[in-house]
Design a protein around this motif. Sequence first.
Motif, PDB file in Angstrom:
ATOM      1  N   GLY A   9       1.000  -1.344   0.239  1.00 12.18           N
ATOM      2  CA  GLY A   9       0.073  -0.095   0.043  1.00 12.18           C
ATOM      3  C   GLY A   9       0.800   1.210  -0.151  1.00 12.18           C
ATOM      4  N   HIS A  10       0.378   2.349  -0.667  1.00 17.00           N
ATOM      5  CA  HIS A  10       1.192   3.585  -0.821  1.00 17.00           C
ATOM      6  C   HIS A  10       2.270   3.240  -1.404  1.00 17.00           C
ATOM      7  N   SER A  11       3.472   3.823  -1.087  1.00 18.51           N
ATOM      8  CA  SER A  11       4.859   3.242  -1.672  1.00 18.51           C
ATOM      9  C   SER A  11       5.643   2.432  -0.983  1.00 18.51           C
ATOM     10  N   SER A  49      13.924   5.953   0.518  1.00 13.75           N
ATOM     11  CA  SER A  49      14.212   6.726  -0.983  1.00 13.75           C
ATOM     12  C   SER A  49      14.393   8.242  -0.353  1.00 13.75           C
ATOM     13  N   HIS A  50      13.673   8.588   0.563  1.00 16.32           N
ATOM     14  CA  HIS A  50      13.724  10.187   1.037  1.00 16.32           C
ATOM     15  C   HIS A  50      13.188  10.132   2.028  1.00 16.32           C
ATOM     16  N   GLY A  51      13.188  11.569   2.903  1.00 14.20           N
ATOM     17  CA  GLY A  51      12.965  11.740   4.124  1.00 14.20           C
ATOM     18  C   GLY A  51      11.340  11.957   4.615  1.00 14.20           C
ATOM     19  N   PHE A  53       7.401  11.616   5.754  1.00  7.98           N
ATOM     20  CA  PHE A  53       6.730  10.689   6.522  1.00  7.98           C
ATOM     21  C   PHE A  53       6.124   9.471   6.011  1.00  7.98           C
ATOM     22  N   ASP A  54       5.607   9.593   4.783  1.00  2.57           N
ATOM     23  CA  ASP A  54       4.973   8.488   4.167  1.00  2.57           C
ATOM     24  C   ASP A  54       6.251   7.487   3.647  1.00  2.57           C
ATOM     25  N   HIS A  55       7.201   7.723   3.895  1.00  2.00           N
ATOM     26  CA  HIS A  55       8.331   6.734   3.415  1.00  2.00           C
ATOM     27  C   HIS A  55       9.314   6.323   4.717  1.00  2.00           C
ATOM     28  N   VAL A  56       9.208   6.996   5.671  1.00  2.00           N
ATOM     29  CA  VAL A  56       9.978   6.862   6.751  1.00  2.00           C
ATOM     30  C   VAL A  56       9.306   6.127   7.949  1.00  2.00           C
ATOM     31  N   GLY A 141      11.510   5.930  -6.692  1.00  2.00           N
ATOM     32  CA  GLY A 141      11.022   6.862  -5.633  1.00  2.00           C
ATOM     33  C   GLY A 141       9.927   7.923  -5.845  1.00  2.00           C
ATOM     34  N   ASP A 142       9.580   8.889  -5.139  1.00  2.00           N
ATOM     35  CA  ASP A 142       8.880   9.767  -5.413  1.00  2.00           C
ATOM     36  C   ASP A 142       9.667  10.819  -6.414  1.00  2.00           C
ATOM     37  N   THR A 143       9.190  11.021  -7.462  1.00  2.00           N
ATOM     38  CA  THR A 143       9.869  12.086  -8.451  1.00  2.00           C
ATOM     39  C   THR A 143       8.756  12.649  -9.548  1.00  2.00           C
ATOM     40  N   THR A 190       2.800   2.717  -8.280  1.00  2.00           N
ATOM     41  CA  THR A 190       2.925   2.947  -6.770  1.00  2.00           C
ATOM     42  C   THR A 190       2.445   4.498  -6.453  1.00  2.00           C
ATOM     43  N   HIS A 191       2.331   4.780  -5.114  1.00  2.00           N
ATOM     44  CA  HIS A 191       1.987   6.151  -4.643  1.00  2.00           C
ATOM     45  C   HIS A 191       0.825   6.503  -5.301  1.00  2.00           C
ATOM     46  N   TYR A 192      -0.342   6.032  -5.175  1.00  2.00           N
ATOM     47  CA  TYR A 192      -1.544   6.279  -5.536  1.00  2.00           C
ATOM     48  C   TYR A 192      -2.580   5.769  -4.732  1.00  2.00           C
TER      49      TYR A 192
END
Length: 229
Positions: A9-11, A49-51, A53-56, A141-143, A190-192
Amino acid sequence: MALAITWLGHSAWWVQAGKHRLLIDPFLTDNPQAARQAEELEAEVILVSHGHFDHVQDVASIANRCGANVVANFEIATWFSQTQGVKHTTPMNIGGAVQLPCGRIFMTPALHSSQLPDGSYGGNPGGFLCDIAGVRLFYTGDTGLFSDLGLWAKPAIDILIVPIGDLYTMGIEESIRAIEWIQPKVVLPTHYNTWPPIAQDAQRWAKEVGARTSAKAVVLQPGEEYRYS
Ligand code: NI
Ligand code: MN
């Protein structure tokens, strides 16, 4: 060897190859789509991938429970070791690779931002090109869309994981241009759909991918696994 990939779910993604267990951008606790609880996952490596909250969010709790190696850019890896008590980290940076027991991990650039949840500087956002069990997996990642994504078309990508949610990342249209450049064999979105602002019709996306690129689009439900061999 086969690679099994589960969308959490999410990413957040769970990758298994033989005895190796990788977790990518674990965001489960406050993720309305989360297909697993953080306490269930026994990871060997966690790629961050980056900092944001929805990734860490669940990185530290999982790493501290099972001793996972947190692989991230220098600033994020240092933040986890100095402020979150994470014992095993691999700090790296864009353009570099590290050889781990599970395979080779190379950090790619991403066009995004990277502040950590407490406001700390999170360095530059990235993605990961992973060579695991003879399979080449690219998690962007998010890009946003940028033409350097096409640099990773060779050697050939087996599996691409690309954001389609729009607003914070590429949307459907940009993701298809990225797929045209990267030319993966298989692509997963992803990320949707996590929240209304990033709602997308993934079936429409899959149709467009099929009509306009040579990639095979695979749309998973949260918790669903895809096997590549
Ligand atoms: Ni982000
Ligand atoms: Mn995000």
